[in-house]
Design an enzyme around this catalytic site. Structure first.
Site, PDB file in Angstrom:
ATOM      1  N   GLU A   1       0.800  -1.224   0.000  1.00  0.00           N
ATOM      2  CA  GLU A   1       0.000   0.000   0.000  1.00  0.00           C
ATOM      3  C   GLU A   1       0.836   1.280   0.000  1.00  0.00           C
ATOM      4  OE1 GLU A   1      -4.043  -1.706   2.137  1.00  0.00           O
ATOM      5  OE2 GLU A   1      -2.395  -1.025   3.400  1.00  0.00           O
TER       6      GLU A   1
ATOM      7  N   LYS B   1       5.773  -2.037   1.460  1.00  0.00           N
ATOM      8  CA  LYS B   1       5.144  -2.097   2.789  1.00  0.00           C
ATOM      9  C   LYS B   1       5.090  -3.514   3.347  1.00  0.00           C
ATOM     10  CE  LYS B   1       0.879  -1.248   5.336  1.00  0.00           C
ATOM     11  NZ  LYS B   1      -0.533  -0.873   5.294  1.00  0.00           N
TER      12      LYS B   1
END
Length: 672
Positions: free
Chosen positions: A428, A496
């Protein structure tokens, strides 16, 4: 194994964690609370519109605290027993012990029970008095509640949630009966021991709440209320047993994960009760502003589901039925974004409409739709349950997802391939990218499964499904022999969480061992060490696949910084932020044991196995793998692998299973 020192399934402490979020949870399929908390949640009961929809807080009489007035700092202990599915608080004074026990009943799922037992020690005949402190107030910020007449000694409130999820949509009802709780309990001078039981029944109807409360009272009168819960819980634990010989911390983590994840499952014998999905923090969490409001994500389908499928296919089916029940909402999501078919929401509650408070995720993190279908495919390959697909809505869902992917792709004249543009991958930190490797690979797998299933069910399917699956772009760097995360990804860019490494597992996207290794080597050093807990599990599975168990162990060890003491409650991020009771991380951890150490892979042709155990683990025993209606016990040591069919399927089209070795040798597996 019963209670005892060093029992990896019993967690005992003399003090509670300072952060109340890290207290253990007691949950069943319908009710959940955190110990000592003044609210509980009921499955499927959300209040608030769209992005504000959250689990409705139901006031809880169960958040009792015992105190011993006049006793000078008595010895106290707090125990979570994962074998019995109970939490207890014990006060030990020179003349007596007092124990408060709490559990969510595992066969009467609308019932939670709190009991206090005072037992006299020695020959004293003085009365013993214990104080019960409670924050309970029968009102809620999320429910319009009214009082009704008492029932069999219980107080009664009922009401509805305040705001529906979608305009004009249903507002779930809550009916609650509870045993009034006194401020003091006294063991008379002539009594040696006494137990007081306090029942709380919560249901969607007055009738069900009363039925459950009465059933609880009858069992309590017969002295078998606790026993009936423990029996149901123990049966679930036995059927989903994973045991290994290895470091104590690993064994404790395993028991903790099994306790919290199995607590979230529907009981084996409740096919008529609709299941409402599993959120990242489970049913005990999800009030407004906490644990993603209790919404259901890909966490359920990708991270928790594979474990549940192999251990408890009935519960896996209930999870898929939750997705089928919310299919209409998913169709609306697709239409509103201008596409065909069904687009599952990034965050789902009761209706399948998008309830993510931030628009970017609902609009762009579309891999969720493929993740849902991978779960359906894994279930189909493992059970051959045609009824789910032919009669219970499974095929309609598969077809709708295939139509969505076809409408979401565009043809690139330049590359002569299909592209999916403007997405957010699992990582993300990046958004609005083109051709996310994971998203496109999961779309390809969706289309191939839809085409295969249509053939099996003798249904017509558009040729474009397989054509598009063949021609969708999954970015690959021919020079460096690895998968860039998306078009334009530069090696070294921070990521991430687990993203491209998921191509190898669970997607099993075709690639050589060299490419698999390169993907792991490329992304391991650039994945954020502060990212979510499930990430390192997937690196561990990758290294186990490549027969590098020590590299796998070094990845698995990173998970331990997400496990809090003393009750093994997981936090999403190692700094304690994010969701707590993070079932997603636990699901990833269990997959390392259930798919990594065993090498199990679910395919159309069979259940593959190829074990690899890190140093320090000498044996792994999985006592109840479900496959095509059979139950298998699998024991793996460094020297051998033993498989026994403990229960054979006689349902057509079952034929006896065979273990097939790489050499081509075949061993029929008959029952026993």
């Amino acid at each position: 194994m019963a209670d005892g020192e060093g029992d990896p399934g019993v967690f005992t402490a003399t003090a509670l964690p300072g952060d109340p979020r890290l207290l253990p949870t007691v949950t069943n399929a319908f009710l959940g609370t955190r110990v000592f908390r003044d609210i509980l949640h009921a499955a499927g009961v959300y209040s608030g519109a769209a992005g504000d929809t959250h689990r409705a807080d139901v006031p809880s009489p169960l958040g009792l605290r015992m105190a011993a007035p006049g006793a000078r700092s008595p010895a106290q202990s707090f125990t979570l027993n994962t074998w019995t599915g109970t939490f207890s608080h014990t006060i030990q004074s020179p003349g007596y012990t007092a124990t408060h026990q709490l559990y969510a009943h595992h066969s009467l799922v609308h019932l939670m029970v709190s009991s206090v037992t005072i037992r006299r020690l020695g020959g004293s005949t003085h009365p013993v008095t214990i104080q019960l402190q409670s924050l309970f107030v029968p009102q809620s910020q999320d429910l319009h509640l009214s009082s009704g007449p008492d029932f069999q000694g219980a107080h009664y409130i009922y009401g509805q949630t305040l705001v529906p999820e979608v305009e004009g949509g249903p507002r779930p009802s809550v009916h609650m009966l509870w045993t009034p709780i006194p401020q003091w309990l006294t063991l008379g001078g002539e009594e040696r021991e006494r137990c007081w039981q306090f029942l709380t029944a919560v249901a969607g109807s007055e009738e069900e709440a009363k039925r459950s409360y009465s059933a609880g009272l009858s069992l309590a009168a017969a002295g078998s209320l606790l026993r009936s819960h423990v029996r149901a819980w123990a049966a679930l634990r036995r059927g989903c047993s994973l045991e290994l010989d290895g470091p104590l911390a690993l064994r404790q983590a395993l028991h903790g994960c099994l306790y919290y994840l199995l607590s979230a499952l529907p009981p084996r014998d409740s096919p008529g009760v609709p299941f409402h999905g599993i959120s990242p923090g489970g049913l005990s969490n999800g009030t407004r502003g906490e644990d993603y409001w209790g919404h259901v994500f890909w966490d359920q389908d990708t991270w928790m589901f594979p474990n549940i499928l192999l251990l408890h296919p009935g519960a896996a089916r209930a999870i898929l039925q939750y997705r089928i029940r919310t299919l209409e909402g998913a169709r609306r999501n697709a239409r509103e974004q201008g596409y065909e078919g069904a687009k599952f929401p990034w965050e789902s509650a009761a209706t399948g409409r998008e309830v993510c408070p931030e628009e970017i995720y609902g609009a762009q993190e579309i891999h969720i739709t493929g993740d849902v279908l991978v779960a359906f495919e894994q279930y189909y390959c493992t059970t051959q349950d045609l009824k789910l697909f032919q009669e219970d809505g499974g095929w309609e869902l598969v077809e709708a997802v295939a139509r969505y992917w076809c409408s979401r792709m565009v043809w690139s004249e330049e590359e002569q391939l299909y592209h999916i543009r403007g997405v957010m991958p699992p990582d993300e930190y990046h958004s609005q990218v083109d051709n996310s490797a994971y998203t496109n690979a999961v779309a390809r797998r969706s289309l191939n499964f839809a085409a295969d299933l249509a053939r099996d069910l003798l249904l017509p399917a558009p040729e474009e499904w397989e054509d598009r699956a063949r021609k969708i772009k999954v970015p690959f760097d021919e020079e460096r022999k690895y998968h860039p995360e998306y078009d334009g990804y530069s090696p070294g860019e921070p990521v991430k969480q687990a993203d491209v490494v998921l191509l190898g597992f669970p997607l099993m996207h075709p690639m050589s061992a060299e490419v698999r290794r390169n993907d792991l080597e490329m992304y391991e050093p650039v994945t954020d060490p502060a990212g979510p807990a499930m990430t390192w599990s997937m690196f561990a599975v990758g290294w186990l696949e490549l027969k590098e168990p020590q590299r796998a162990w070094s990845q698995l060890e990173k998970c331990f910084s997400n496990i809090t003491e003393p009750f093994k409650v997981w936090v999403e991020n190692p700094d304690g932020s994010g969701a707590v009771n993070f079932l997603t991380g636990m699901g990833g951890f269990l997959q390392v044991v259930l798919f990594g150490f065993t090498g199990f892979r679910i395919t159309r042709s069979g259940l593959l196995f190829d074990p690899a155990l890190p140093d320090g683990i000498t044996q792994l025993k999985v006592s109840s793998i479900s496959y095509l209606g059979n139950r298998l016990e699998v024991a793996i040591t460094r020297e051998e692998i033993r498989m026994e069919v403990t229960e054979a399927s006689w349902e057509p089209p079952a034929s006896p299973l065979e273990a097939v070795l790489e050499s081509g040798q075949r061993f029929p597996l008959w029952e026993g």
